[in-house]
Design a protein around this motif. Sequence first.
Motif, short mmCIF file in Angstrom:
data_model
loop_
_atom_site.label_atom_id
_atom_site.label_comp_id
_atom_site.label_asym_id
_atom_site.label_seq_id
_atom_site.Cartn_x
_atom_site.Cartn_y
_atom_site.Cartn_z
N THR A 10 2.48 -2.81 11.85
CA THR A 10 3.04 -3.99 11.20
C THR A 10 2.70 -3.97 9.71
OG1 THR A 10 2.84 -5.31 13.23
CG2 THR A 10 3.06 -6.52 11.16
N ILE A 11 3.67 -4.32 8.89
CA ILE A 11 3.45 -4.48 7.45
C ILE A 11 3.44 -5.98 7.13
CG2 ILE A 11 4.44 -4.13 5.15
CD1 ILE A 11 5.75 -1.57 6.24
N VAL A 12 2.37 -6.45 6.51
CA VAL A 12 2.32 -7.81 5.96
C VAL A 12 2.77 -7.72 4.51
CG1 VAL A 12 0.93 -9.86 5.56
CG2 VAL A 12 0.39 -8.35 7.50
N TRP A 13 3.81 -8.46 4.15
CA TRP A 13 4.48 -8.31 2.86
C TRP A 13 4.41 -9.60 2.05
CZ3 TRP A 13 6.98 -4.42 0.16
CH2 TRP A 13 7.84 -4.82 -0.87
N PHE A 14 4.02 -9.46 0.76
CA PHE A 14 3.99 -10.59 -0.16
C PHE A 14 5.09 -10.43 -1.21
CE2 PHE A 14 -0.40 -9.93 1.32
CZ PHE A 14 -0.58 -11.13 1.98
N HIS A 15 5.91 -11.46 -1.37
CA HIS A 15 7.03 -11.41 -2.31
C HIS A 15 6.55 -11.43 -3.76
CE1 HIS A 15 6.55 -15.63 -3.52
NE2 HIS A 15 6.39 -15.93 -2.24
N GLY A 16 7.43 -11.01 -4.65
CA GLY A 16 7.16 -11.07 -6.08
C GLY A 16 7.60 -12.40 -6.66
N GLY A 17 7.46 -12.51 -8.00
CA GLY A 17 7.83 -13.75 -8.69
C GLY A 17 6.78 -14.24 -9.66
N SER A 18 5.95 -13.32 -10.18
CA SER A 18 4.94 -13.65 -11.20
C SER A 18 3.91 -14.68 -10.76
CB SER A 18 5.63 -14.15 -12.48
OG SER A 18 6.47 -13.15 -13.01
N ARG B 296 -3.34 -1.45 13.47
CA ARG B 296 -2.32 -0.78 12.66
C ARG B 296 -1.57 -1.79 11.80
NH1 ARG B 296 1.49 2.73 16.20
NH2 ARG B 296 1.89 3.78 14.22
N VAL B 297 -2.31 -2.69 11.19
CA VAL B 297 -1.73 -3.68 10.28
C VAL B 297 -1.91 -3.18 8.85
CG1 VAL B 297 -1.81 -6.04 9.41
CG2 VAL B 297 -2.11 -5.60 11.85
N TYR B 298 -0.81 -3.08 8.12
CA TYR B 298 -0.79 -2.62 6.73
C TYR B 298 -0.44 -3.79 5.82
CZ TYR B 298 -0.68 2.06 8.78
OH TYR B 298 -0.98 3.19 9.49
N VAL B 299 -0.87 -3.71 4.58
CA VAL B 299 -0.63 -4.79 3.62
C VAL B 299 0.18 -4.24 2.47
CG1 VAL B 299 -1.68 -6.60 2.22
CG2 VAL B 299 -2.85 -5.78 4.30
N SER B 300 1.23 -4.97 2.08
CA SER B 300 2.09 -4.51 1.00
C SER B 300 2.73 -5.70 0.32
CB SER B 300 3.16 -3.56 1.55
OG SER B 300 3.90 -2.96 0.51
N GLY B 301 3.41 -5.44 -0.79
CA GLY B 301 4.12 -6.48 -1.51
C GLY B 301 4.62 -5.94 -2.83
N HIS B 302 5.56 -6.68 -3.41
CA HIS B 302 6.22 -6.24 -4.64
C HIS B 302 5.79 -7.10 -5.82
CE1 HIS B 302 10.02 -6.47 -7.29
NE2 HIS B 302 9.44 -5.31 -7.54
N SER B 303 5.46 -6.46 -6.94
CA SER B 303 5.15 -7.14 -8.20
C SER B 303 3.94 -8.06 -8.01
CB SER B 303 6.39 -7.89 -8.69
OG SER B 303 6.22 -8.33 -10.02
N ALA B 304 4.12 -9.38 -8.10
CA ALA B 304 2.99 -10.28 -7.84
C ALA B 304 2.42 -10.05 -6.45
CB ALA B 304 3.43 -11.74 -7.99
N GLY C 18 2.72 -3.35 -8.63
CA GLY C 18 1.75 -4.42 -8.83
C GLY C 18 0.98 -4.27 -10.14
N GLN C 19 0.43 -5.39 -10.61
CA GLN C 19 -0.45 -5.35 -11.78
C GLN C 19 -1.86 -4.99 -11.31
OE1 GLN C 19 -0.12 -8.37 -14.88
NE2 GLN C 19 1.79 -9.09 -13.98
N MET C 20 -2.40 -3.94 -11.87
CA MET C 20 -3.73 -3.49 -11.50
C MET C 20 -4.81 -3.99 -12.45
SD MET C 20 -3.31 -1.89 -8.72
CE MET C 20 -1.73 -2.40 -8.08
N ILE C 21 -4.38 -4.58 -13.56
CA ILE C 21 -5.30 -5.32 -14.41
C ILE C 21 -5.21 -6.79 -14.02
CG2 ILE C 21 -5.07 -3.63 -16.27
CD1 ILE C 21 -3.26 -5.65 -17.74
N THR C 22 -5.92 -7.67 -14.72
CA THR C 22 -5.84 -9.09 -14.41
C THR C 22 -4.41 -9.57 -14.61
OG1 THR C 22 -8.13 -9.40 -15.08
CG2 THR C 22 -6.75 -11.37 -14.99
#
Length: 298
Positions: free
Chosen positions: A72-80, A145-153, A186-190
Amino acid sequence: MSLLLTSPCFQLAAVAALLAPAAVANAEVTVVRDIGYRTDAATDYERERCELDLYLPEVEAAGKSVEKGFPTIVWFHGGSLKGGDKGGGIEAGAGKRFAEEGVGFASVNYRLSPKATFPAYVEDAAAAVAFVRKTIEEHGGDPERVYVSGHSAGGYLTAMLAMDPKYLAAHDLKPTDFAGYMPVAGQMITHSTVREERGISELQPIVDAASPAFHARKDAPRILCIAGSKDLPARAEENRWFVAAMKNAGHQESTYAEFEGRTHDTIASLLDEPNDAVAAKMLDFVGVKQPVAEPASR
């Protein structure tokens, strides 16, 4: 067609949300919408935003069998960290595509700035992945087998969960309790919105405790950073540098994959395309092989 789900975890979610989750099925995918993942939600806004949609592979679909114990992929949406929704076009397309490949997909909403400020949205992300890990076995998934992912934010939230152990520790979990992390652009800095909340210009790069890179270490979990060659200024370089910093810290399971010609939008918006190379890379990461050529990885 509508389905009524009666398992205990859905009953608990319904109590938390005050409304029963709605399930919709087609020939290949079942989608269960608006599952509340924070039973400790203290405000109406928290209850409103702390929900997820679950895309589940059918046990028998399109002539192929999906065995219990699917990833399973847990996904977080973008949007700053200011906007976006679990039911957005990227999320709905990716959820259906991955479920059709035999991979569960949990698309998560979280609180947004300025109504919520750092670290509220990271705490929501931790609560969401903890909830999925606790309940996915009810639906045939493997909690190991849980994976974490998301785009941008969402990529930023993914990386923060991987790198700063305190967020998952609040749920008696460790970053390594999850099978891997895939931040997409993703942003890898703050994060720029965290900087804005602190009165710092978005053009001023900062690496502090609110930055994934700040926590670079040898014992971090498996992580795949994905970016496009035509992403936002310095975004690809930021991800490349993060992986270099991880390797410098002695981490052996950091990988960077850059996709030629992909922009900040198209790095995720094409995930539902049948031969999409980014989706193929992600499927390979979760153990589902696809016959698509991969880009050079660094």
